[in-house]
Design an enzyme around this catalytic site. Structure first.
Site, PDB file in Angstrom:
ATOM      1  N   GLY A  16       0.769  -1.233   0.000  1.00  0.00           N
ATOM      2  CA  GLY A  16       0.000   0.000   0.000  1.00  0.00           C
ATOM      3  C   GLY A  16       0.802   1.286   0.000  1.00  0.00           C
ATOM      4  O   GLY A  16       0.317   2.316   0.473  1.00  0.00           O
ATOM      5  N   THR A  17       2.023   1.269  -0.562  1.00  0.00           N
ATOM      6  CA  THR A  17       2.778   2.533  -0.590  1.00  0.00           C
ATOM      7  C   THR A  17       2.111   3.530  -1.549  1.00  0.00           C
ATOM      8  O   THR A  17       2.171   4.739  -1.315  1.00  0.00           O
ATOM      9  CB  THR A  17       4.253   2.328  -0.995  1.00  0.00           C
ATOM     10  OG1 THR A  17       4.325   1.831  -2.318  1.00  0.00           O
ATOM     11  CG2 THR A  17       4.969   1.399  -0.037  1.00  0.00           C
ATOM     12  N   ASN A  18       1.485   3.034  -2.589  1.00  0.00           N
ATOM     13  CA  ASN A  18       0.762   3.947  -3.486  1.00  0.00           C
ATOM     14  C   ASN A  18      -0.487   4.503  -2.804  1.00  0.00           C
ATOM     15  O   ASN A  18      -0.843   5.665  -2.998  1.00  0.00           O
ATOM     16  CB  ASN A  18       0.408   3.253  -4.803  1.00  0.00           C
ATOM     17  CG  ASN A  18       1.574   3.259  -5.766  1.00  0.00           C
ATOM     18  OD1 ASN A  18       1.927   4.303  -6.315  1.00  0.00           O
ATOM     19  ND2 ASN A  18       2.209   2.111  -5.941  1.00  0.00           N
ATOM     20  N   ILE A  97      -7.018  -9.426 -11.918  1.00  0.00           N
ATOM     21  CA  ILE A  97      -7.530  -8.833 -13.166  1.00  0.00           C
ATOM     22  C   ILE A  97      -9.052  -8.751 -13.106  1.00  0.00           C
ATOM     23  O   ILE A  97      -9.724  -9.720 -12.751  1.00  0.00           O
ATOM     24  CB  ILE A  97      -7.026  -9.641 -14.390  1.00  0.00           C
ATOM     25  CG1 ILE A  97      -5.509  -9.449 -14.505  1.00  0.00           C
ATOM     26  CG2 ILE A  97      -7.730  -9.206 -15.674  1.00  0.00           C
ATOM     27  CD1 ILE A  97      -4.841 -10.231 -15.608  1.00  0.00           C
ATOM     28  N   LEU A  98      -9.584  -7.570 -13.406  1.00  0.00           N
ATOM     29  CA  LEU A  98     -11.034  -7.359 -13.353  1.00  0.00           C
ATOM     30  C   LEU A  98     -11.677  -7.843 -14.654  1.00  0.00           C
ATOM     31  O   LEU A  98     -11.082  -7.740 -15.723  1.00  0.00           O
ATOM     32  CB  LEU A  98     -11.325  -5.876 -13.135  1.00  0.00           C
ATOM     33  CG  LEU A  98     -10.828  -5.315 -11.792  1.00  0.00           C
ATOM     34  CD1 LEU A  98     -10.822  -3.795 -11.809  1.00  0.00           C
ATOM     35  CD2 LEU A  98     -11.677  -5.845 -10.639  1.00  0.00           C
ATOM     36  N   ASN A 112      -5.409   2.775 -13.104  1.00  0.00           N
ATOM     37  CA  ASN A 112      -4.402   1.845 -12.580  1.00  0.00           C
ATOM     38  C   ASN A 112      -3.022   2.490 -12.661  1.00  0.00           C
ATOM     39  O   ASN A 112      -2.763   3.323 -13.535  1.00  0.00           O
ATOM     40  CB  ASN A 112      -4.399   0.564 -13.415  1.00  0.00           C
ATOM     41  CG  ASN A 112      -3.398  -0.466 -12.909  1.00  0.00           C
ATOM     42  OD1 ASN A 112      -3.257  -0.687 -11.702  1.00  0.00           O
ATOM     43  ND2 ASN A 112      -2.686  -1.110 -13.833  1.00  0.00           N
ATOM     44  N   HIS A 114       0.936   1.332 -13.176  1.00  0.00           N
ATOM     45  CA  HIS A 114       1.754   0.181 -13.572  1.00  0.00           C
ATOM     46  C   HIS A 114       3.227   0.588 -13.547  1.00  0.00           C
ATOM     47  O   HIS A 114       3.580   1.665 -14.037  1.00  0.00           O
ATOM     48  CB  HIS A 114       1.354  -0.298 -14.972  1.00  0.00           C
ATOM     49  CG  HIS A 114       2.124  -1.513 -15.391  1.00  0.00           C
ATOM     50  ND1 HIS A 114       1.823  -2.766 -14.897  1.00  0.00           N
ATOM     51  CD2 HIS A 114       3.188  -1.657 -16.204  1.00  0.00           C
ATOM     52  CE1 HIS A 114       2.695  -3.635 -15.399  1.00  0.00           C
ATOM     53  NE2 HIS A 114       3.530  -2.981 -16.198  1.00  0.00           N
TER      54      HIS A 114
HETATM   55  C1  GAR Z   1       3.429  -1.098  -7.320  1.00  0.00           C
HETATM   56  O1  GAR Z   1       4.735  -1.047  -7.826  1.00  0.00           O
HETATM   57  C2  GAR Z   1       2.420  -1.100  -8.449  1.00  0.00           C
HETATM   58  O2  GAR Z   1       2.785  -0.292  -9.512  1.00  0.00           O
HETATM   59  C3  GAR Z   1       2.440  -2.550  -8.845  1.00  0.00           C
HETATM   60  O3  GAR Z   1       2.486  -3.250  -7.619  1.00  0.00           O
HETATM   61  C4  GAR Z   1       3.180  -2.454  -6.646  1.00  0.00           C
HETATM   62  C5  GAR Z   1       2.298  -2.322  -5.427  1.00  0.00           C
HETATM   63  O4  GAR Z   1       2.954  -1.656  -4.380  1.00  0.00           O
HETATM   64  N1  GAR Z   1       1.302  -2.873  -9.641  1.00  0.00           N
HETATM   65  C6  GAR Z   1       1.377  -3.706 -10.689  1.00  0.00           C
HETATM   66  O5  GAR Z   1       2.368  -4.302 -11.006  1.00  0.00           O
HETATM   67  C7  GAR Z   1       0.066  -3.838 -11.473  1.00  0.00           C
HETATM   68  N2  GAR Z   1       0.287  -4.493 -12.708  1.00  0.00           N
HETATM   69  P1  GAR Z   1       2.161  -0.928  -3.216  1.00  0.00           P
HETATM   70  O6  GAR Z   1       1.171  -1.946  -2.626  1.00  0.00           O
HETATM   71  O7  GAR Z   1       3.233  -0.593  -2.215  1.00  0.00           O
HETATM   72  O8  GAR Z   1       1.466   0.280  -3.754  1.00  0.00           O
END
Ligand code: GAR
Length: 207
Positions: A16-18, A97-98, A112, A114
């Site tokens: 969950g850093t994003n 995937i939805l 999203n 990526h």
């Molecule tokens: C992030 O790097 C995000 O871009 C990636 O998973 C990580 C989740 O980190 N998503 C994908 O690869 C989607 N195809 P987070 O939980 O710390 O945000």
């Protein structure tokens, strides 16, 4: 009728850093056209849920195991989204995937992030560290992150923002992942959410 703020739900699976970047951007005023009303996780032990609770954001856990099929889990998700009057869905490290049914229902209302410059290193199977492993294997000198609308093709929807990040000879997938998050993802995801939310508020909650 124009709305001041739209309601956003953030879908997560992991650290969950994003999500944290979105919470921080809401606090600092970078995001001002959306309110993060709900966080949904498809993993009961995702640390993202703790981040949401710390920020006093409502959480829900909807797993495939609990609902037996992906279809039923999606139905439960739609019900939760509707009950909370969600206008915009943000996938922030949501690693499932939805279905086409779901993405069609929320056309241009799902964003999203990526961790590569789409169309490189994306699509089915490209998620998390794997994306950075492949980028290093290929020997690219520049990678980055992309935000995009979500449609029925994995990582195939219209691009909203991209940011490039340098790759160094000494990189490991973990080092590169961290740099891409810090320099690109945590910046363009909040900016993209604000951009789309602002357009929606100017358009009565619709995209
Ligand atoms: C992030 O790097 C995000 O871009 C990636 O998973 C990580 C989740 O980190 N998503 C994908 O690869 C989607 N195809 P987070 O939980 O710390 O945000």
């Amino acid at each position: 009728m124009s709305k001041k703020k739209i309601n956003a739900a953030v879908l997560v699976s992991g650290g969950g850093t994003n999500l944290q970047a979105l919470i921080d951007a809401q606090k600092s005023g970078i995001i001002k056209s959306a309110k993060i009303k709900l966080v949904i996780s498809n993993k009961p032990d995702a640390y993202a849920l703790t981040r949401a609770k710390n920020a006093k954001i409502k959480t829900a856990v909807i797993t495939k195991d609990e609902y037996k099929t992906a279809e039923n889990a999606e139905k439960a998700m739609i019900k939760t989204l509707e009950e909370n009057n969600i206008d915009l869905i943000v996938l922030a490290g949501f690693l499932s995937i939805l279905s086409e049914k779901f993405t069609k229902k929320y056309g241009r209302r799902i964003i999203n992030v990526h961790p590569s410059l789409i169309p490189s290193f994306c699509g089915k199977g490209y998620y998390g560290l794997k994306v950075h492993e492949e980028a290093l294997k290929k020997g690219v000198k520049v990678t980055g992150a992309t935000t995009h609308f979500v449609n029925e093709i994995p990582d195939g929807g219209e691009i909203i923002m991209q940011k490039a990040v340098k790759v160094y000879e000494s990189d490991t997938p973990e080092k590169l992942q961290k740099r891409v998050m810090k320099q690109a993802e945590w910046k363009i995801l909040p900016l993209s959410v604000e951009k789309i939310a602002k357009e929606m508020t100017e358009n009565g909650g619709k995209q």
